[in-house]
Design an enzyme around this catalytic site. Structure first.
Site, PDB file in Angstrom:
ATOM      1  N   TYR A 187      -1.859   0.012  10.690  1.00 30.05           N
ATOM      2  CA  TYR A 187      -2.109  -0.653   9.402  1.00 30.05           C
ATOM      3  C   TYR A 187      -0.879  -0.552   8.504  1.00 30.05           C
ATOM      4  O   TYR A 187      -0.412  -1.537   7.922  1.00 30.05           O
ATOM      5  CB  TYR A 187      -3.324  -0.009   8.717  1.00 30.05           C
ATOM      6  N   SER A 239       0.813  -1.224   0.000  1.00 29.42           N
ATOM      7  CA  SER A 239       0.000   0.000   0.000  1.00 29.42           C
ATOM      8  C   SER A 239       0.841   1.266   0.000  1.00 29.42           C
ATOM      9  O   SER A 239       1.895   1.329   0.654  1.00 29.42           O
ATOM     10  CB  SER A 239      -0.881  -0.009   1.257  1.00 29.42           C
ATOM     11  N   GLU A 274       0.127   3.665   1.705  1.00 32.21           N
ATOM     12  CA  GLU A 274       0.176   4.098   3.113  1.00 32.21           C
ATOM     13  C   GLU A 274       1.555   3.850   3.717  1.00 32.21           C
ATOM     14  O   GLU A 274       1.937   4.491   4.690  1.00 32.21           O
ATOM     15  CB  GLU A 274      -0.864   3.326   3.926  1.00 32.21           C
TER      16      GLU A 274
END
Ligand code: NAP
Ligand code: GDD
Length: 380
Positions: free
Chosen positions: A154, A131, A133
């Site tokens: 996460y 990801s 992120e």
């Protein structure tokens, strides 16, 4: 013989589109599903055929990313040619509330699956759903060489999963790849992610089912693309001669505020912003005539407010992809633009509540020839 794929996270947004895509390419598809007390397969029901019927090519297996034994059974028994590991606790805000669980599923779940491959001794290709992120607070634009600086449990879990995939590639010669995907959205996006929350609210406010949309940080910037195009990349990554890691994104970034403005405007509500910080509000500047008569909305009505409960302890402010490696090596580039994505999603959410949509979204799908999913872009 048909190729066999195993998908974890098959019931999620990407899992459902990837299933559709792989079936359209002739694959036999196996999916891992979690046991739940209610049906959790609504995104793939339209693809499911009773396995007793000859020619069925979609098979579902109960399992969980926390259960290593069952993962090993499934991998060993199916012997898939390709494994797409999409399953995860994928919500960033929820990961602050459930950090340990998120680490167990999203980080260790990847190790369990890689161990299942290694121990069962099968020959397969492995895709890890990494990801953007992971880049967190690293300044944009971000590409494969950008340093990771994760800002949530996460994202930390995804950094672990990224490196364990690389480690099994280098240590055990497994064809393991990371797709580092920037945000991708669709009418099948989970309802608590910001884009879908906005497009559902725009539809519901117009229908008179909702008064106000409460949001958190309006200034966060994301590189938002269209999910069906991104699952094609997941497949392309595994079709290369050598395993590798690829950034996938549009190369355009927009704020949450811009997404709200465009979604409401397309649905028929022109907004203006008043106030600032937690007192900022989205107020109706003007409406198209049809709407005024539908449910009594008035210019001056407040339809968007900020609720600090949606703020995160640490925020990722600015994601913007540099996907030049994927463009060159996978010969891929996104077809659907930001405004087109907004129209596709608003159309679908209006349709879902039986309000006639403007219809530009559906036409965009036809024009862009994303045919394998055009007829079933959304699911009730
Ligand atoms: P999603 O809609 O939230 O789907 C997540 C999937 O994981 C669901 O099928 C869910 O099953 C399954 N799952 C969750 N916990 C599990 C467990 N303990 N055992 C087995 N399955 C479990 O996510 P998505 O948007 O499709 O994203 C797919 C993957 O890409 C995720 O790994 C996500 O982190 C990653 N990713 C997404 C984006 C994006 O913008 N969408 C960008 C980069 C990376 P249930 O249906 O039973 O809950
Ligand atoms: N969910 C949510 N709800 N987000 C909000 C809200 C709200 O009410 N208000 C503002 N936001 C902001 C968030 O703070 C964040 O900056 C941005 O909107 C996007 O939030 P999400 O849609 O929840 O997505 P995300 O960027 O945190 O994570 C998604 O994309 C990642 C890829 O970059 C998820 O799909 C992750 O699984 C994925 O890895």
């Amino acid at each position: 013989m048909n190729k066999k794929a195993l998908i974890t996270g098959i019931t999620g947004q990407d899992g459902s589109y990837l299933t559709e895509f792989l079936l359209s390419k002739g694959y036999e598809v196996h999916g891992l599903i979690r046991r739940a007390s209610t049906f959790n397969t609504k995104r793939i029901n339209h693809l499911y055929v009773d396995p007793h019927i000859s020619g069925a090519r979609l098979f579902l297996h109960y399992g969980d990313l926390t259960d290593a034994g069952q993962l090993t059974n499934i991998v060993y028994n199916i012997k898939p040619d390709e494994i797409y590991h999409l399953g995860a606790q994928s919500h960033v805000k929820v990961s602050f509330e459930m950090p340990e669980y998120t680490g167990d599923v999203t980080a260790l779940g990847t190790t369990r699956l890689l161990e299942a491959i290694r121990r069962s001794g099968i020959h397969t290709k492995f895709y890890q759903a990494s990801s953007s992120e992971m880049f967190g607070s690293s300044p944009p634009p971000q590409n494969e060489k950008t340093q990771f600086h994760p800002c949530s449990p996460y994202a930390v879990a995804k950094v672990y999963a990224y490196w364990i995939a690389v480690n099994y590639r280098e240590g055990y010669n497994i064809f393991a790849c990371n797709g580092i995907l920037f945000n991708h959205e669709s009418p099948r996006r989970g309802e608590t992610f910001v884009t879908r929350k906005i497009t559902r609210a725009a539809a519901n406010i117009i229908a008179g089912n909702q008064k106000i949309l409460y949001l958190g940080n309006l200034d966060a910037r994301r590189d938002w693309g269209f999910a069906p195009e991104y699952v094609e990349c997941q497949w392309l990554i595994l079709q290369q001669d050598e395993p590798g890691d690829y950034v996938i994104g549009t190369g355009e970034s927009h704020t949450v505020r811009e997404f709200v403005e465009l979604a409401f405007a397309y649905a028929g509500i022109e907004l203006e912003w008043q106030g600032s910080g937690i007192n900022e509000k989205g107020v109706i500047r003007s409406l198209n005539n049809t709407l005024t008569s539908v449910n009594g909305l008035q210019p001056g009505d407040v339809v968007v407010e900020v609720d600090p409960k949606y703020f995160r302890p640490a925020e990722v402010d600015f994601l913007l992809s540099d996907a030049s490696k994927a463009m060159e090596k996978l010969n891929w580039s996104p077809k659907v633009t930001f405004i087109e994505l907004v129209k596709i999603m608003v159309d679908a959410d209006l349709e879902l509540i039986d309000v006639q949509p403007p219809g530009e979204g559906r036409q965009i799908l036809i024009d862009k020839e994303i045919q394998w999913t055009t007829s079933r872009i959304t699911v009730k």
